[in-house]
Design a protein around this motif. Structure first.
Motif, PDB file in Angstrom:
ATOM      1  N   PHE A 121     -51.339  23.657  39.257  1.00 43.42           N
ATOM      2  CA  PHE A 121     -50.967  22.951  37.817  1.00 43.42           C
ATOM      3  C   PHE A 121     -51.398  24.630  37.023  1.00 43.42           C
ATOM      4  O   PHE A 121     -50.695  24.681  36.011  1.00 43.42           O
ATOM      5  CB  PHE A 121     -52.077  22.308  37.463  1.00 43.42           C
ATOM      6  N   SER A 122     -51.733  25.365  37.559  1.00 47.73           N
ATOM      7  CA  SER A 122     -52.331  26.727  37.052  1.00 47.73           C
ATOM      8  C   SER A 122     -50.916  27.498  36.942  1.00 47.73           C
ATOM      9  O   SER A 122     -50.771  28.741  36.160  1.00 47.73           O
ATOM     10  CB  SER A 122     -53.328  27.826  37.767  1.00 47.73           C
ATOM     11  N   MET A 123     -49.962  27.252  37.658  1.00 46.65           N
ATOM     12  CA  MET A 123     -48.510  27.899  37.980  1.00 46.65           C
ATOM     13  C   MET A 123     -47.454  26.915  37.061  1.00 46.65           C
ATOM     14  O   MET A 123     -46.339  26.999  37.481  1.00 46.65           O
ATOM     15  CB  MET A 123     -48.223  28.256  39.330  1.00 46.65           C
ATOM     16  N   GLY A 124     -48.050  26.182  36.177  1.00 52.12           N
ATOM     17  CA  GLY A 124     -46.992  25.349  35.434  1.00 52.12           C
ATOM     18  C   GLY A 124     -46.696  24.184  36.222  1.00 52.12           C
ATOM     19  O   GLY A 124     -45.571  23.505  36.220  1.00 52.12           O
ATOM     20  N   GLY A 125     -47.280  23.620  37.383  1.00 47.92           N
ATOM     21  CA  GLY A 125     -47.122  22.443  38.104  1.00 47.92           C
ATOM     22  C   GLY A 125     -46.153  22.659  39.292  1.00 47.92           C
ATOM     23  O   GLY A 125     -45.395  21.851  39.857  1.00 47.92           O
ATOM     24  N   GLU A 126     -46.313  23.928  39.899  1.00 45.35           N
ATOM     25  CA  GLU A 126     -45.623  24.445  41.006  1.00 45.35           C
ATOM     26  C   GLU A 126     -45.827  23.481  42.143  1.00 45.35           C
ATOM     27  O   GLU A 126     -47.222  23.318  42.405  1.00 45.35           O
ATOM     28  CB  GLU A 126     -45.713  25.678  41.333  1.00 45.35           C
ATOM     29  N   MET A 127     -44.946  22.798  42.820  1.00 41.29           N
ATOM     30  CA  MET A 127     -45.211  22.145  44.118  1.00 41.29           C
ATOM     31  C   MET A 127     -44.933  23.145  45.414  1.00 41.29           C
ATOM     32  O   MET A 127     -43.617  23.713  45.578  1.00 41.29           O
ATOM     33  CB  MET A 127     -44.173  21.060  44.228  1.00 41.29           C
ATOM     34  N   ILE A 128     -45.758  23.321  46.278  1.00 35.14           N
ATOM     35  CA  ILE A 128     -45.584  23.903  47.350  1.00 35.14           C
ATOM     36  C   ILE A 128     -45.771  22.843  48.575  1.00 35.14           C
ATOM     37  O   ILE A 128     -46.847  22.271  48.912  1.00 35.14           O
ATOM     38  CB  ILE A 128     -46.950  24.887  47.688  1.00 35.14           C
TER      39      ILE A 128
END
Length: 259
Positions: free
Chosen positions: A78-85
């Motif tokens: 979420f610190s990266m805009g909600g990036e999913m890895i």
């Protein structure tokens, strides 16, 4: 060879769960039973599926759309805009076509509606609520050997399904409703069909197990591959619980991919 799975019915005898989802999406061992069926076919190298959807089809489509979510380890940053890895992105080598075959369409009508997705070639057909340890390679070879339009897997169980009258050569003489004095050889699904099968289906109101199979039998165009091993249909909650227990106890004969 493509695999067609009938997954559009209402599942009224297991209504405790089917009011929320189609019966093929009812879970055994933490996965929908349709996943178990597909894993079984995939273990024999059959990886292209056409699924005949109907009742609550969105549940099936959404499950496959989110398949990575179901099978992988995932980080949401979420610190990266909600990036999913996605950490573990291996999944089955499947190609899955999900077809809306209508809410009230009968089994034959559902098969008719997927004609354009299987083309002019033999294909496999089964129900989305039954598991077995039938030898699929031997089944296909048997079908190729006799040259008839259709092969169905005959199993010996005491169930209230359509009964097969079979001669010594494996030709099905009649396909009819079960009677009180009958034995217990029934259609267990796991069928192989030539494309001529579509000529035996009139439309949406056709029940595959009625006129098409009865006509094939009367013509001598229906063969039985007799399977003496395990077969189980998840028709009721009791059936679901039995399959669940078999998985939990490590004695599920169809789970050959874990061997």
């Amino acid at each position: 060879m493509k695999v067609v799975i009938l997954a559009g019915g209402f599942g009224t005898r297991i209504s405790e769960e089917s009011y929320l989802k189609p019966k093929p999406m009812v879970e055994i061992g933490g996965k929908p039973i349709i996943w178990h069926i597909m894993k079984y076919y995939s273990a024999f190298g059959y990886n292209e599926f056409v699924i005949c959807c109907g009742y609550k089809q969105h549940v099936i489509k959404e499950w496959f759309a989110d398949y990575y979510m179901h099978t992988s380890d995932i980080t949401f940053d979420f610190s990266m805009g909600g990036e999913m890895i996605v950490h573990k992105n291996y999944t089955e080598p499947w190609k899955v076509t999900l077809v809306d075959t209508g809410l009230n369409t009968m089994t034959g009508g559902r098969v008719k509606r997927i004609k354009k997705y299987v083309g002019n070639e033999p294909f496999m057909l089964t129900y989305g609520d039954g598991v077995s340890n039938v030898d699929l390679n031997a089944l296909v070879e048997f079908h190729k050997s006799h040259g008839k339009v259709a092969t169905i897997t005959a199993v010996n169980v005491g169930q209230q399904f359509g009964v097969l009258d079979i001669d010594n050569s494996g030709t099905i003489l009649r396909f009819r409703e079960k009677q009180d004095l009958d034995g217990s050889v029934i259609n267990g699904g796991f069928m192989v069909l030539n494309p001529e099968i579509f000529d035996y289906i009139e439309g949406d109101s056709t029940v595959f197990e009625k006129a098409p199979l009865e006509r094939l039998a009367s013509e001598g165009n229906l063969k039985a591959y007799e399977h003496p091993g395990f077969w189980k249909c998840m028709d009721t909650t009791r059936d679901r619980n039995q399959l669940d227990e078999m998985i939990a106890e490590g004695r599920a004969p169809w789970m050959i991919w874990e061997e």
